[in-house]
Design a protein around this motif. Structure first.
Motif, PDB file in Angstrom:
ATOM      1  N   VAL A   1     -10.603 -23.408  21.527  1.00  0.00           N
ATOM      2  CA  VAL A   1     -11.194 -24.064  22.789  1.00  0.00           C
ATOM      3  C   VAL A   1     -10.359 -24.044  24.080  1.00  0.00           C
ATOM      4  O   VAL A   1     -10.710 -24.573  24.966  1.00  0.00           O
ATOM      5  N   VAL A   2      -8.874 -24.116  23.934  1.00  0.00           N
ATOM      6  CA  VAL A   2      -8.021 -24.262  25.005  1.00  0.00           C
ATOM      7  C   VAL A   2      -8.297 -23.392  26.080  1.00  0.00           C
ATOM      8  O   VAL A   2      -8.139 -23.756  27.066  1.00  0.00           O
ATOM      9  N   GLY A   3      -8.611 -22.219  25.850  1.00  0.00           N
ATOM     10  CA  GLY A   3      -8.913 -21.301  27.015  1.00  0.00           C
ATOM     11  C   GLY A   3     -10.001 -21.848  28.081  1.00  0.00           C
ATOM     12  O   GLY A   3      -9.965 -22.060  29.285  1.00  0.00           O
ATOM     13  N   CYS A   4     -11.059 -22.272  27.430  1.00  0.00           N
ATOM     14  CA  CYS A   4     -12.051 -23.296  28.118  1.00  0.00           C
ATOM     15  C   CYS A   4     -11.727 -24.402  28.657  1.00  0.00           C
ATOM     16  O   CYS A   4     -11.948 -24.573  29.959  1.00  0.00           O
TER      17      CYS A   4
ATOM     18  N   LYS B   1     -19.579 -29.481  29.540  1.00  0.00           N
ATOM     19  CA  LYS B   1     -19.079 -28.639  30.318  1.00  0.00           C
ATOM     20  C   LYS B   1     -19.230 -27.175  30.055  1.00  0.00           C
ATOM     21  O   LYS B   1     -18.866 -26.878  28.888  1.00  0.00           O
ATOM     22  N   LYS B   2     -19.803 -26.331  30.989  1.00  0.00           N
ATOM     23  CA  LYS B   2     -19.891 -24.976  30.536  1.00  0.00           C
ATOM     24  C   LYS B   2     -18.344 -24.191  30.545  1.00  0.00           C
ATOM     25  O   LYS B   2     -17.776 -24.380  31.745  1.00  0.00           O
ATOM     26  N   CYS B   3     -18.345 -23.392  29.554  1.00  0.00           N
ATOM     27  CA  CYS B   3     -17.131 -22.845  29.290  1.00  0.00           C
ATOM     28  C   CYS B   3     -17.175 -21.248  29.987  1.00  0.00           C
ATOM     29  O   CYS B   3     -17.914 -20.588  29.677  1.00  0.00           O
ATOM     30  N   PRO B   4     -16.749 -21.309  31.299  1.00  0.00           N
ATOM     31  CA  PRO B   4     -16.976 -19.795  31.877  1.00  0.00           C
ATOM     32  C   PRO B   4     -16.187 -18.530  31.008  1.00  0.00           C
ATOM     33  O   PRO B   4     -15.134 -18.974  29.942  1.00  0.00           O
ATOM     34  N   ASP B   5     -16.738 -17.552  30.858  1.00  0.00           N
ATOM     35  CA  ASP B   5     -15.983 -16.464  30.077  1.00  0.00           C
ATOM     36  C   ASP B   5     -15.966 -16.507  28.788  1.00  0.00           C
ATOM     37  O   ASP B   5     -15.188 -16.201  27.937  1.00  0.00           O
ATOM     38  N   PHE B   6     -16.851 -17.527  28.121  1.00  0.00           N
ATOM     39  CA  PHE B   6     -16.927 -17.890  26.537  1.00  0.00           C
ATOM     40  C   PHE B   6     -18.109 -17.087  26.069  1.00  0.00           C
ATOM     41  O   PHE B   6     -19.127 -17.169  26.863  1.00  0.00           O
ATOM     42  N   GLU B   7     -17.874 -16.811  24.651  1.00  0.00           N
ATOM     43  CA  GLU B   7     -19.128 -16.154  24.036  1.00  0.00           C
ATOM     44  C   GLU B   7     -18.904 -16.613  22.545  1.00  0.00           C
ATOM     45  O   GLU B   7     -17.716 -17.155  22.366  1.00  0.00           O
TER      46      GLU B   7
ATOM     47  N   ASP C   1     -23.742 -18.805  26.700  1.00  0.00           N
ATOM     48  CA  ASP C   1     -23.672 -20.309  27.318  1.00  0.00           C
ATOM     49  C   ASP C   1     -23.276 -21.232  26.422  1.00  0.00           C
ATOM     50  O   ASP C   1     -23.823 -21.553  25.423  1.00  0.00           O
ATOM     51  N   VAL C   2     -21.812 -21.268  26.529  1.00  0.00           N
ATOM     52  CA  VAL C   2     -21.315 -22.221  25.641  1.00  0.00           C
ATOM     53  C   VAL C   2     -20.565 -23.368  26.484  1.00  0.00           C
ATOM     54  O   VAL C   2     -19.952 -23.095  27.628  1.00  0.00           O
ATOM     55  N   ARG C   3     -20.633 -24.387  25.840  1.00  0.00           N
ATOM     56  CA  ARG C   3     -20.172 -25.879  26.461  1.00  0.00           C
ATOM     57  C   ARG C   3     -19.311 -26.605  25.642  1.00  0.00           C
ATOM     58  O   ARG C   3     -19.651 -26.759  24.363  1.00  0.00           O
ATOM     59  N   LEU C   4     -18.387 -27.219  26.380  1.00  0.00           N
ATOM     60  CA  LEU C   4     -17.431 -27.897  25.656  1.00  0.00           C
ATOM     61  C   LEU C   4     -18.050 -29.353  25.514  1.00  0.00           C
ATOM     62  O   LEU C   4     -18.523 -30.037  26.495  1.00  0.00           O
ATOM     63  N   VAL C   5     -17.916 -29.902  24.159  1.00  0.00           N
ATOM     64  CA  VAL C   5     -18.307 -30.993  23.824  1.00  0.00           C
ATOM     65  C   VAL C   5     -17.024 -32.182  23.588  1.00  0.00           C
ATOM     66  O   VAL C   5     -17.030 -33.264  24.338  1.00  0.00           O
ATOM     67  N   PHE C   6     -16.173 -31.525  22.969  1.00  0.00           N
ATOM     68  CA  PHE C   6     -14.897 -32.435  22.623  1.00  0.00           C
ATOM     69  C   PHE C   6     -13.784 -31.654  22.503  1.00  0.00           C
ATOM     70  O   PHE C   6     -13.734 -30.536  21.862  1.00  0.00           O
ATOM     71  N   ALA C   7     -12.736 -31.827  22.991  1.00  0.00           N
ATOM     72  CA  ALA C   7     -11.218 -31.330  22.786  1.00  0.00           C
ATOM     73  C   ALA C   7     -10.296 -32.521  23.263  1.00  0.00           C
ATOM     74  O   ALA C   7     -10.280 -33.319  24.308  1.00  0.00           O
TER      75      ALA C   7
ATOM     76  N   ARG D   1     -20.928 -26.461  21.880  1.00  0.00           N
ATOM     77  CA  ARG D   1     -22.250 -26.126  21.611  1.00  0.00           C
ATOM     78  C   ARG D   1     -22.920 -25.120  22.452  1.00  0.00           C
ATOM     79  O   ARG D   1     -22.654 -24.614  23.486  1.00  0.00           O
ATOM     80  N   ALA D   2     -23.730 -24.250  21.477  1.00  0.00           N
ATOM     81  CA  ALA D   2     -24.190 -23.169  22.070  1.00  0.00           C
ATOM     82  C   ALA D   2     -25.502 -23.431  22.751  1.00  0.00           C
ATOM     83  O   ALA D   2     -26.315 -24.213  22.208  1.00  0.00           O
ATOM     84  N   TYR D   3     -25.790 -22.733  23.666  1.00  0.00           N
ATOM     85  CA  TYR D   3     -27.127 -22.983  24.424  1.00  0.00           C
ATOM     86  C   TYR D   3     -27.872 -21.741  24.654  1.00  0.00           C
ATOM     87  O   TYR D   3     -27.324 -20.650  24.833  1.00  0.00           O
ATOM     88  N   GLU D   4     -28.934 -21.761  24.855  1.00  0.00           N
ATOM     89  CA  GLU D   4     -30.028 -20.608  25.175  1.00  0.00           C
ATOM     90  C   GLU D   4     -31.294 -21.210  26.123  1.00  0.00           C
ATOM     91  O   GLU D   4     -31.648 -22.363  25.827  1.00  0.00           O
ATOM     92  N   GLY D   5     -31.461 -20.559  27.248  1.00  0.00           N
ATOM     93  CA  GLY D   5     -32.386 -20.847  28.092  1.00  0.00           C
ATOM     94  C   GLY D   5     -31.972 -22.260  28.842  1.00  0.00           C
ATOM     95  O   GLY D   5     -33.020 -23.024  28.967  1.00  0.00           O
ATOM     96  N   ASP D   6     -30.771 -22.792  28.907  1.00  0.00           N
ATOM     97  CA  ASP D   6     -30.223 -23.894  29.393  1.00  0.00           C
ATOM     98  C   ASP D   6     -30.419 -25.294  28.445  1.00  0.00           C
ATOM     99  O   ASP D   6     -30.610 -26.368  28.870  1.00  0.00           O
ATOM    100  N   LYS D   7     -30.844 -24.702  27.371  1.00  0.00           N
ATOM    101  CA  LYS D   7     -31.120 -25.980  26.218  1.00  0.00           C
ATOM    102  C   LYS D   7     -30.349 -25.702  25.028  1.00  0.00           C
ATOM    103  O   LYS D   7     -29.927 -24.581  24.664  1.00  0.00           O
TER     104      LYS D   7
END
Length: 184
Positions: free
Chosen positions: A7-10, A35-41, A111-117, A145-151
């Motif tokens: 996750v360090v790249g995010c 927080k949304k992680c740019p360039d993450f899959e 759409d991948v978001r950072l929850v904790f680091a 956390r992975a998101y689909e359709g902003d959820k």
């Protein structure tokens, strides 16, 4: 849940001079704060299919360059058999030096978001990058956390989180890859 280095790249991408998440860590208190992680899959493995007969059949009777070309053509054909849906990815995986070929099918989340680091210094405490051979005492974790359709994505299979933790006598499984240890 994964290792911190995953996750360090995010963390680096979403840090700012005013909010240095590498130095201070990050913990979303609500899903809205993730927080949304740019360039993450994220790729979730959803199927493994044995394609050994297909691959080995394509190479039968061939050697050298001819066998390599047949192998790569068959791998490309099998990977493309998953279609053009950008949320699906397929890879042919060779096991046992070509004794077995599997087609791995993944569900891809863009759409991948950072929850904790945790703070980088805590996650990398001890500074040894080879924590498989030389374990260190650190907080080597990251939660996405992975998101689909902003959820938040709804998946059938996932690791359940227990708010209550464990107690003596509970059976506990930990995902990961244990390091090899030499015995003297």
């Amino acid at each position: 849940m994964t290792n911190h280095h995953c996750v360090v790249g995010c963390v680096e991408q979403i840090s700012t001079p005013e909010q240095n998440l590498e130095e201070n860590g990050y913990s979303a208190k609500t899903p809205a704060e993730e927080k949304k992680c740019p360039d993450f899959e994220l790729d979730q493995l959803v199927e493994i299919r044995d394609v050994s007969k297909d691959v080995q059949g394509a190479m039968a009777g061939k050697t050298g360059d001819e066998a390599n070309k047949a192998l790569h053509a068959k791998e490309a054909e099998l990977q493309q058999s998953c279609g053009s849906d950008r949320s699906v990815r397929c890879d042919v995986v060779s096991l046992y030096h070509g004794g077995v070929y599997d087609l791995y099918r993944y569900k891809r989340y863009n759409d991948v978001r950072l929850v904790f680091a945790p703070e980088f210094s805590v996650a990398q405490f001890g500074g040894d990058p080879d924590n498989f051979n030389f374990p260190r005492f650190d907080y080597d974790i990251g939660v996405l956390r992975a998101y689909e359709g902003d959820k938040p994505a709804i998946t059938k299979d996932y690791l359940h989180w227990s708010a209550n933790g464990t107690k003596d006598g509970d059976l506990v499984f930990v995902s990961g890859n244990p390091a090899a240890r030499s015995v003297n």
